[in-house]
Design a protein around this motif. Structure first.
Motif: not given
Lengths: 388, 388
Positions: A8, A15, A165-169, A171, A175, A182
């Protein structure tokens, strides 16, 4: 699978921190008055309170490819192994001609021939199921062609563990397996809904008109929450389904209901091709109830009002996700109104009115859409319904 | 001002990484063939390339409160001081009965009696204008009642400085002054649009039907980009406006056009109450053009197609933001179509067709809305238009 493993984070990307998570209210402190635990399996319990809002995976496979039973051919011991990755397990199983329904230690699993819906709450690690599920489904010759992951912002985000632990993690994890997009729907610094979608198909025609309605309700009225504790009078899930009014909302469905010790409730219901599922966390500092269904109605108003009358939350987020042809089927959408009213359900309760504070609609290129809205109970009605 | 200084980060919240920023393509490396600089003021230039996509502030003040000239009473030296906070300055000024228009070293400022629109590109620090602007406007007895901040995801996010190094930082800065909500529209890992809105009013009736259309266009055709370089034949902004076709798209507007050295173009246009503004970064590795207007048309199709015919981008993001009554005025919205076609503009060009990959609509409780969509030029047409 046709998807490349694509990161991603592209070169040039950042980030970066976004305001995220939390319920917009101070976290509960030492004022807790509820029981220490709402679910039998306490492994999933965090430090601060129970995370009622679920993580949800919906996965579709190419129809009529692979094993003739499709996903329903997957054996119980295989599901056990897959669910172990999410740190939950099966409590009850029930099936009909169309699908199998599992009540889990944390929420629910529904398995159709070419589709599954898996919801898990608390600090479960839902996405960790995916690698093993991919292998098992391949063993049955099945071809994964569409995946959607979604969740509300967490109330206690710091209790979550990898990869949640986060939406970034989340995603990044997704990915690593798929190539999707997302989204965040709704205000980042208040109630919002995360979705991730990877689409490797024109969704098949037998999935057309699919849609899923989901209501995530916060801060139940105290007299409502009482219905979801084990007491002398309330001993079983069936007792809860009757007493709470849930059974009356779904008069024609076959219910699988479960009351947790000392409190908390999960219910799956089967009605032909449609599933319904309800999960309730009644503790006063973080009370929450969810209602989800894929039933195809031309008008959801009576259902939505019925659910609100059962739970009488202070606020709720509602989502509708599905095929464009699915929304075209809906003659009367609860998203069309800025207010939703529901009547008194007992002599001691009054009517309630919910004001919509936000609505978002997203149209994706693959002929599907999502809607998300936030509603808040009007102060005057809430005050009247809770005499001091 | 009625807003409390409220932190965006509540107890229990998490400041968490979200996939953010970047244009979904590798950052340009040593392959740059364009000029070293597109704008006269090189202070704003980052390490990697010029950030064309603008940051935009729209601020509304209570009508008929304070100085009878409203914001137009603010003196030039005061604007100079305010804009210095953003690291930009005024190049040209022009006014009509309704508003004052300023072409800036980085983009544009429009000042109405009770509204201003400030757009700045590059690595300008737009939000740093706000504290001083608040003081100056108070000195004139003006009452700020609505603020909107928005921007595309940056192409070169790491070049930005405080408070623009991330959307979370921008939101924290804004929440230090106002109490608003933050949104991300569109896919987090591709082209998305950030908005922040703080609303302290029912927007006044004379602002009703307001709407702003914004097109952010990427990867212009090389033969189009040539129009925005200073050459023997192209010496002035007026030359560019004619040659590029921009003048033909706005035949009735008074143009303020500026050609930068050695390339780059800014244009403000005044037409009664309406402004138009165009900004072009023509360098091939990060070419970008923006078009924005608050003109009230019942049908934007011809305008949108006209702009696309001028710039012929590979992809673009379009946004529409305004009052609910504003969208009701629009009989034919370019968001209604999944495709937008535009015709050939010269003997050497062909027609182009843009496919919409995503559309989002957000309805806010204060009776305003935003729409955002991403369109990508269809491959075949693009290939045909660029003979090899």
């Amino acid at each position: 699978m046709a998807w490349p493993a694509q990161m991603v984070v592209e070169p040039g990307d950042e980030i970066s921190g976004l305001p995220e998570e939390g319920n917009g209210q101070p976290a509960p402190t030492g004022t807790r008055t509820g029981p220490a635990s709402s679910l039998e399996n306490q492994e999933g319990r965090g430090q601060q309170g129970f995370e009622g809002p679920e993580k949800t995976l919906e996965i579709e496979f190419e129809p009529d490819v692979g094993h003739e039973e499709g996903l329903r051919a997957i054996r119980r011991e295989q599901w056990d192994a897959i669910l172990e990755q999410a740190q939950c397990h099966i409590l009850h199983q029930r099936g009909n001609d169309h699908f199998d329904s599992y009540v889990l230690s944390e929420s629910s699993l529904f398995v159709y021939k070419s589709k599954l819906v898996l919801k898990t709450c608390g600090t479960t690690t839902l996405l960790r199921c995916l690698p093993l599920l991919t292998v098992v489904s391949k063993n049955y010759g099945l071809n994964l062609e569409w995946i959607g992951y979604s969740r509300k912002n967490f109330t206690f985000p710091t209790d979550q563990t990898y990869p949640h632990t986060s939406f970034a993690e989340e995603v990044d994890f997704l990915q690593g397996m798929f190539s999707g997009s997302a989204y965040v729907h709704g205000p980042l610094n208040s109630d919002h809904w995360y979705t991730y979608v990877a689409d490797d198909c024109k969704k098949s025609t037998n999935a057309a008109a699919d849609r899923t309605l989901n209501m995530m309700m916060y801060d139940l009225e105290p007299e409502v929450a009482q219905n979801f504790y084990k007491t002398d009078k309330i001993q079983t899930g069936e007792d809860v389904s009757s007493r709470s009014g849930i059974k009356s909302v779904l008069p024609n469905a076959a219910l699988q209901d479960h009351l947790f010790e000392p409190c908390g409730y999960s219910m799956n219901a089967l009605e032909g091709q449609a599933y319904y599922t309800v999960h309730v966390t009644p503790e006063p500092d973080f009370s929450y109830a969810s209602f989800e269904t894929n039933v195809r109605l031309p008008d959801y108003d009576a259902l939505v009002r019925g659910v609100l009358e059962v739970f009488r939350p202070r606020k709720f987020t509602m989502t509708l996700f599905g095929e464009d042809s699915g929304i075209e089927d809906i003659k009367q959408s609860p998203f069309d109104y800025s207010d939703i009213a529901c009547g008194p359900t007992s002599a001691s309760s009054t009517s309630a009115r919910y004001e919509r504070t936000l609505k978002t609609t997203t149209n994706f290129s693959g002929d599907y859409f999502s809607q998300m809205g936030n509603w808040v109970r009007e102060q005057s009605a809430a005050a009247a319904a809770t005499p001091t």
